[in-house]
Design a protein around this motif. Structure first.
Motif, PDB file in Angstrom:
ATOM      1  N   LEU A  95      29.462 -16.118  12.913  1.00 60.54           N
ATOM      2  CA  LEU A  95      28.098 -15.597  13.001  1.00 60.54           C
ATOM      3  C   LEU A  95      27.963 -14.421  12.026  1.00 60.54           C
ATOM      4  N   PHE A  96      26.834 -14.363  11.321  1.00 56.46           N
ATOM      5  CA  PHE A  96      26.599 -13.307  10.351  1.00 56.46           C
ATOM      6  C   PHE A  96      25.335 -12.530  10.722  1.00 56.46           C
ATOM      7  N   PRO A  97      25.353 -11.184  10.575  1.00 56.71           N
ATOM      8  CA  PRO A  97      24.131 -10.399  10.781  1.00 56.71           C
ATOM      9  C   PRO A  97      23.064 -10.761   9.756  1.00 56.71           C
ATOM     10  N   VAL A  98      21.810 -10.674  10.169  1.00 54.55           N
ATOM     11  CA  VAL A  98      20.671 -11.040   9.316  1.00 54.55           C
ATOM     12  C   VAL A  98      19.860  -9.790   8.976  1.00 54.55           C
ATOM     13  N   GLU A  99      19.514  -9.664   7.702  1.00 52.71           N
ATOM     14  CA  GLU A  99      18.557  -8.660   7.256  1.00 52.71           C
ATOM     15  C   GLU A  99      17.379  -9.387   6.630  1.00 52.71           C
ATOM     16  N   MET A 100      16.182  -8.828   6.779  1.00 59.30           N
ATOM     17  CA  MET A 100      14.993  -9.406   6.154  1.00 59.30           C
ATOM     18  C   MET A 100      14.307  -8.337   5.319  1.00 59.30           C
ATOM     19  N   GLY A 101      13.814  -8.733   4.151  1.00 57.64           N
ATOM     20  CA  GLY A 101      13.177  -7.762   3.276  1.00 57.64           C
ATOM     21  C   GLY A 101      12.250  -8.406   2.271  1.00 57.64           C
ATOM     22  N   GLY A 102      11.437  -7.552   1.657  1.00 56.69           N
ATOM     23  CA  GLY A 102      10.483  -8.024   0.668  1.00 56.69           C
ATOM     24  C   GLY A 102      11.067  -8.023  -0.734  1.00 56.69           C
ATOM     25  N   PRO A 103      10.199  -8.211  -1.732  1.00 56.55           N
ATOM     26  CA  PRO A 103      10.666  -8.277  -3.131  1.00 56.55           C
ATOM     27  C   PRO A 103      11.418  -7.023  -3.578  1.00 56.55           C
ATOM     28  N   GLU A 104      11.130  -5.855  -2.969  1.00 60.42           N
ATOM     29  CA  GLU A 104      11.780  -4.616  -3.396  1.00 60.42           C
ATOM     30  C   GLU A 104      12.909  -4.191  -2.455  1.00 60.42           C
ATOM     31  N   PHE A 105      13.397  -5.115  -1.628  1.00 60.19           N
ATOM     32  CA  PHE A 105      14.415  -4.741  -0.642  1.00 60.19           C
ATOM     33  C   PHE A 105      15.658  -4.146  -1.312  1.00 60.19           C
ATOM     34  N   PHE A 106      16.224  -4.851  -2.287  1.00 61.76           N
ATOM     35  CA  PHE A 106      17.485  -4.410  -2.892  1.00 61.76           C
ATOM     36  C   PHE A 106      17.286  -3.156  -3.734  1.00 61.76           C
ATOM     37  N   ARG A 107      16.126  -3.017  -4.345  1.00 58.03           N
ATOM     38  CA  ARG A 107      15.827  -1.798  -5.091  1.00 58.03           C
ATOM     39  C   ARG A 107      15.629  -0.626  -4.143  1.00 58.03           C
TER      40      ARG A 107
ATOM     41  N   ARG B 128       0.832  -1.203   0.000  1.00 52.45           N
ATOM     42  CA  ARG B 128       0.000   0.000   0.000  1.00 52.45           C
ATOM     43  C   ARG B 128       0.876   1.266   0.000  1.00 52.45           C
ATOM     44  N   VAL B 129       1.942   1.260   0.768  1.00 49.32           N
ATOM     45  CA  VAL B 129       2.851   2.408   0.788  1.00 49.32           C
ATOM     46  C   VAL B 129       3.481   2.603  -0.588  1.00 49.32           C
ATOM     47  N   ARG B 130       3.837   1.498  -1.250  1.00 48.80           N
ATOM     48  CA  ARG B 130       4.445   1.587  -2.585  1.00 48.80           C
ATOM     49  C   ARG B 130       3.514   2.260  -3.575  1.00 48.80           C
ATOM     50  N   ALA B 131       2.207   2.186  -3.362  1.00 50.64           N
ATOM     51  CA  ALA B 131       1.238   2.779  -4.293  1.00 50.64           C
ATOM     52  C   ALA B 131       1.092   4.287  -4.114  1.00 50.64           C
ATOM     53  N   ILE B 132       1.690   4.860  -3.081  1.00 45.32           N
ATOM     54  CA  ILE B 132       1.586   6.304  -2.853  1.00 45.32           C
ATOM     55  C   ILE B 132       2.404   7.044  -3.919  1.00 45.32           C
ATOM     56  N   PRO B 133       1.826   8.052  -4.580  1.00 46.60           N
ATOM     57  CA  PRO B 133       2.601   8.829  -5.550  1.00 46.60           C
ATOM     58  C   PRO B 133       3.820   9.475  -4.885  1.00 46.60           C
ATOM     59  N   GLY B 134       4.975   9.321  -5.511  1.00 42.85           N
ATOM     60  CA  GLY B 134       6.209   9.839  -4.944  1.00 42.85           C
ATOM     61  C   GLY B 134       7.057   8.770  -4.299  1.00 42.85           C
ATOM     62  N   VAL B 135       6.458   7.624  -3.936  1.00 43.82           N
ATOM     63  CA  VAL B 135       7.218   6.498  -3.389  1.00 43.82           C
ATOM     64  C   VAL B 135       7.591   5.581  -4.547  1.00 43.82           C
ATOM     65  N   THR B 136       8.880   5.341  -4.732  1.00 41.94           N
ATOM     66  CA  THR B 136       9.328   4.526  -5.868  1.00 41.94           C
ATOM     67  C   THR B 136       9.610   3.077  -5.490  1.00 41.94           C
ATOM     68  N   ALA B 137       9.814   2.802  -4.195  1.00 42.96           N
ATOM     69  CA  ALA B 137      10.050   1.423  -3.753  1.00 42.96           C
ATOM     70  C   ALA B 137       9.794   1.359  -2.261  1.00 42.96           C
ATOM     71  N   ALA B 138       9.357   0.192  -1.781  1.00 45.53           N
ATOM     72  CA  ALA B 138       9.082   0.009  -0.357  1.00 45.53           C
ATOM     73  C   ALA B 138       9.276  -1.457   0.002  1.00 45.53           C
ATOM     74  N   THR B 139       9.750  -1.696   1.207  1.00 45.09           N
ATOM     75  CA  THR B 139       9.981  -3.073   1.656  1.00 45.09           C
ATOM     76  C   THR B 139       9.845  -3.170   3.168  1.00 45.09           C
ATOM     77  N   PRO B 140       9.264  -4.276   3.669  1.00 47.07           N
ATOM     78  CA  PRO B 140       9.306  -4.508   5.115  1.00 47.07           C
ATOM     79  C   PRO B 140      10.744  -4.823   5.540  1.00 47.07           C
ATOM     80  N   ILE B 141      11.127  -4.395   6.714  1.00 52.85           N
ATOM     81  CA  ILE B 141      12.429  -4.741   7.285  1.00 52.85           C
ATOM     82  C   ILE B 141      12.220  -5.074   8.758  1.00 52.85           C
TER      83      ILE B 141
END
Length: 816
Positions: free
Chosen positions: A534-546, A491-504
């Motif tokens: 031990l490695f740090p973990v990041e979590m993200g959605g389909p648009e995380f890297f973008r 829903r946030v990604r659909a806001i005009p002006g937002v080009t990418a969004a991801t949960p973290i």
């Protein structure tokens, strides 16, 4: 007594009359003293409060903070409170042990009456303040029974839990209102009610930036990752406690393959990196005070030289030594008093500015005041300098042979060669000290520039992080939270002006010690698995890297199909790939978390297939690359954070971002947001403060040194006016006269700069702990400092040198 008062009054009138004749000397001396005294009093007050004054803790050197690590002592690998309860039971070197959650102070929203307030949390066991021996500023502190109350109803959000406010938060957020005791705060994230039971004493802020403390969930019965905070048993040492702690932890958690433990006193832990920063700043301002005193001394020596003939004439006419000394002492004390008074105003302004803009990493700022000892020391040094340089030389002349000064030809100048050499030595000393300060400031500035302009591996521009709250009674399971985060990101990604969004899950710059995993590589022997880091973990959605602008080196990014019903996948950074599969292609390889039934929350057999390799980033810490593993959020976890990339400013998007949360769920609220530049400002705050203050002190030192050199060269030109006039009358070109003045200035500046550079090359090694990717003898930084010093010196010497060329030869000859 009655006879002395008119005499002092007369001396004061004489001093005032003298200042009216030479107002420039008085004003210049007072301003220079005010700068030196003001800045030094401000920094000395901070130094005394933060580093010298003891914490509000009983016998602070007997309290230690400990954690374990695998490879890097600076990256904690903490165990849970369940293990710490065993340490508490078995320890012989520690009398009492508490625990504090190992992550930094993290912000959380609260509803307080009819308004919202954001506070940073610290989670501790109920005996934390008892171990410290701290006393409340108001109300009471946490106690072990608060753990028991929490444990008796761990899932009941209706039961109110105890909360202790930090002193600074109480003053700034609640106006220092004593009626806050017993008031309630509600955390909308979990719907938990908290009762304010007390206010901690001033100066007790651990972890850095904490606004309140609450008991750990379910007390000692849970396995919250935590540091140990212990009071040593009688006769026990910090090293013995560390070794015992490590031995017990190794036995309880063999799967972690611990390599060592870190232990430090509570005071050293609270101070952290603030100690070397404050030591450097205090040393710099001490040098500045020395330069100011030398500069005023040089100025007063020049004034004494012009008054030598007057004093000797008065003595020849019958004035006693006391008659000559009193007016000089009164003048010196007047200069010192005026400079000290103005310096206190400078100090008060500097302290207010520093306390307001200093980073939260600098502890105990709520205690900083204009202290008596720093004020007394700085004022005494300035007064002594004024008396030594302003009174002593004149009195030495007055005590000498009466005929000698009277025989001096006034046309040859007022100064003897010995006194001129002394003044030039003082100027050279100022140049040396200014070189030391400039060199240190240049090193810190260059280090800051390297830190700010390094390749972070992600694009920080137009990147922001949002924090949303939700109704914990509606979304009370992991799958529901994951689904809520996914819907909100779309829903946030659909806001005009937002080009990418991801949960973290974890916001950037949280540190490498939070959210870490050790992988088992398919086909690895159990002994080899234990050696994996031990490695740090990041979590993200389909648009995380973008969203973050992180480049994929090989493979693919996450997609919407990487959900709980699909095979588990993972993306690793380049450094992780090199460590786990050296010289091989990691794509298609499989890993899992040892001992985990599902290797994550999504289910399955636990094996995750590597589908991509990402460029290394510094998402967790600016000072080093974070070798990171990335999980898709639909196969992981979510707890309220969304990262967005936007084409417009974040402030312009806030109304739409709030509305988007309510559209997804009426109970979802946007409670905080930060741009990436604001997030990066936190780890940069301390080096920026150090670089800014040392650069400011250095600029003032260069200015004062330039003033000193200008005065010395102007006096030289004045005393050699007759010589220069005769030389030009005999045919000397103006350029040769100018060169003679500049040559003398070059000798003074060159000798001072050479000594200063030698000192800098040795002293700069003390800055090594504060530098990033810069050598303590960096030629570019030290060369720039030398260049700045020479440029100031050239300007200061050129004006008197040009004045020497404007001497009228005919007028000089007529004077003879």
């Amino acid at each position: 007594m009655s006879a002395a008062m008119p005499t002092l009054a007369q001396d004061a009138r004489l001093a005032l009359r003298g200042f009216r004749r030479t107002p420039g000397v008085f004003v210049t001396a007072v301003v220079i003293l005010a700068l030196g005294v003001g800045m030094s009093v401000a920094m000395f007050s901070v130094f005394r409060t933060v580093l010298v004054r003891r914490l509000p803790v009983v016998d602070q050197d007997r309290v230690v903070v400990m954690w374990t690590y695998v490879a890097d002592p600076h990256t904690d690998v903490v165990t849970g409170t369940k293990e710490l309860s065993v340490v508490r039971r078995e320890s012989r070197t520690m009398r009492r042990i508490a625990a504090i959650a190992h992550w930094p102070a993290t912000p959380s929203p609260f509803v307080y009456g009819d308004r919202s307030v954001e506070l940073s949390r610290g989670m501790v066991t109920g005996n934390f303040f008892d171990v410290l021996g701290a006393r409340p500023a108001l109300g009471r502190l946490l106690r072990p029974s608060d753990d028991e109350a929490d444990a008796s109803s761990p899932g009941d959000t209706r039961a109110s839990r105890a909360m202790v406010l930090g002193y600074r938060a109480w003053r700034e957020r609640f106006g220092g209102d004593s009626s806050v005791i017993g008031r309630h705060l509600v955390e909308p994230l979990l719907g938990t009610d908290y009762t304010i039971v007390g206010v901690a004493p001033a100066g007790l802020a651990y972890p850095a930036g904490v606004d309140y403390w609450i008991p750990m969930w379910s007390g000692w019965q849970s396995s919250v990752s935590a540091f140990a905070v212990a009071r040593l048993a009688p006769g026990a040492t910090v090293a013995a406690a560390r070794d015992e702690y490590l031995a017990i932890e190794k036995r309880l958690t063999p799967q972690l393959n611990l390599r060592g433990a870190h232990a430090a006193t509570f005071a050293d832990t609270v101070l952290g990196s603030a100690r070397p920063v404050l030591q450097v700043l205090t040393a710099a301002v001490g040098l500045l005070l020395a330069i100011a005193c030398l500069n005023v001394g040089n100025l007063l020596l020049l004034r004494a030289a012009t008054r030598a003939r007057e004093l000797v004439v008065r003595r020849a006419l019958g004035a006693g030594f006391g008659d000559l000394a009193r007016p000089l002492v009164v003048e010196a004390l007047a200069i010192a008093a005026a400079g000290g008074a103005l310096g206190l105003l400078v100090a008060a302004t500097a302290l207010r500015t520093l306390v307001r803009y200093a980073p939260v990493q600098l502890p105990r700022l709520d205690e900083v005041r204009l202290a008596g000892a720093p004020v007394g020391v700085a004022t005494a040094i300035a007064t002594l300098a004024v008396l030594v340089f302003g009174v002593a030389p004149a009195l030495l002349v007055a005590r000498g042979h009466v005929a000698a000064p009277l025989r001096l030809d006034a046309r040859a100048g007022h100064e003897t060669a010995r006194r001129r050499a002394l003044r030039h030595a003082l100027v050279a000393s100022q140049m040396a000290l200014a070189m030391v300060m400039s060199g240190g400031a240049a090193l810190l500035a260059r280090s800051l520039a390297r830190l700010e302009w390094q390749d972070t591996g992600f694009a920080s521009d137009h990147l922001s992080v949002l924090w949303y709250s939700w109704n914990a009674h509606k979304q009370d399971s992991v799958p529901e939270l994951i689904a809520l985060g996914d819907r909100l990101a779309r829903r946030v990604r659909a806001i005009p002006g937002v080009t990418a969004a991801t949960p973290i899950v974890a916001p950037p710059m949280l540190g490498n010690g939070v959210w870490q995993v050790r992988f088992e590589v398919e086909g690895q022997a159990p002994a080899a698995v234990a050696e994996n880091p031990l490695f740090p973990v990041e979590m993200g959605g389909p648009e995380f890297f973008r969203t973050f602008g992180v480049r994929l080196v090989r493979g693919r990014a996450f997609t919407a199909r990487d959900d709980a019903a699909s095979p588990l996948v993972v993306i690793v950074s380049e450094s992780v790939a090199r460590r786990l599969w050296p010289g091989r292609d990691p794509l298609g390889k499989r890993v899992r978390i040892p001992g985990a039934n599902a290797g994550g929350i999504a289910g399955g057999d636990g094996w995750r297939t590597v589908v991509g390799v990402a460029h290394d980033t510094r998402l967790r810490t600016l000072r080093e690359v974070s070798p990171t593993v990335f999980f898709p959020s639909l196969q992981g976890y979510w707890q309220g954070s969304i990262a967005i990339r936007s084409a417009t400013s974040l402030s312009a998007l806030v109304p739409a971002l709030r509305a988007a949360g309510r559209e997804v769920d009426p109970d979802v609220e946007l409670w905080s947001r930060q741009t990436m530049d604001e997030i990066l400002a936190e780890p940069l705050a301390e080096p920026r403060l150090g670089a800014l203050l040392t650069s400011s002190f250095s600029a003032v030192a260069l200015l004062l040194s330039g003033v000193g050199l200008f005065g010395a060269m102007a006096a030289l030109v004045r005393d050699r006016t007759r010589e220069f006039g005769i030389r030009m009358a005999l045919g000397a070109a103006p350029g040769r006269v100018r060169l003679a003045v500049l040559r003398r200035a070059a000798i003074v500046v060159g000798s001072g700069a050479a000594v200063g550079l030698a000192i800098t090359l040795v002293a700069s090694r003390l800055l090594a702990a504060l530098l990033f990717d810069v050598s303590a003898t960096d030629p570019l930084a030290l060369g720039g400092a030398c260049g700045a010093l020479l440029a100031v010196a050239l300007v200061a010497a050129l004006v008197p040198a040009r004045a020497a060329t404007r001497v009228d030869p005919a007028r000089t000859l007529r004077a003879d």
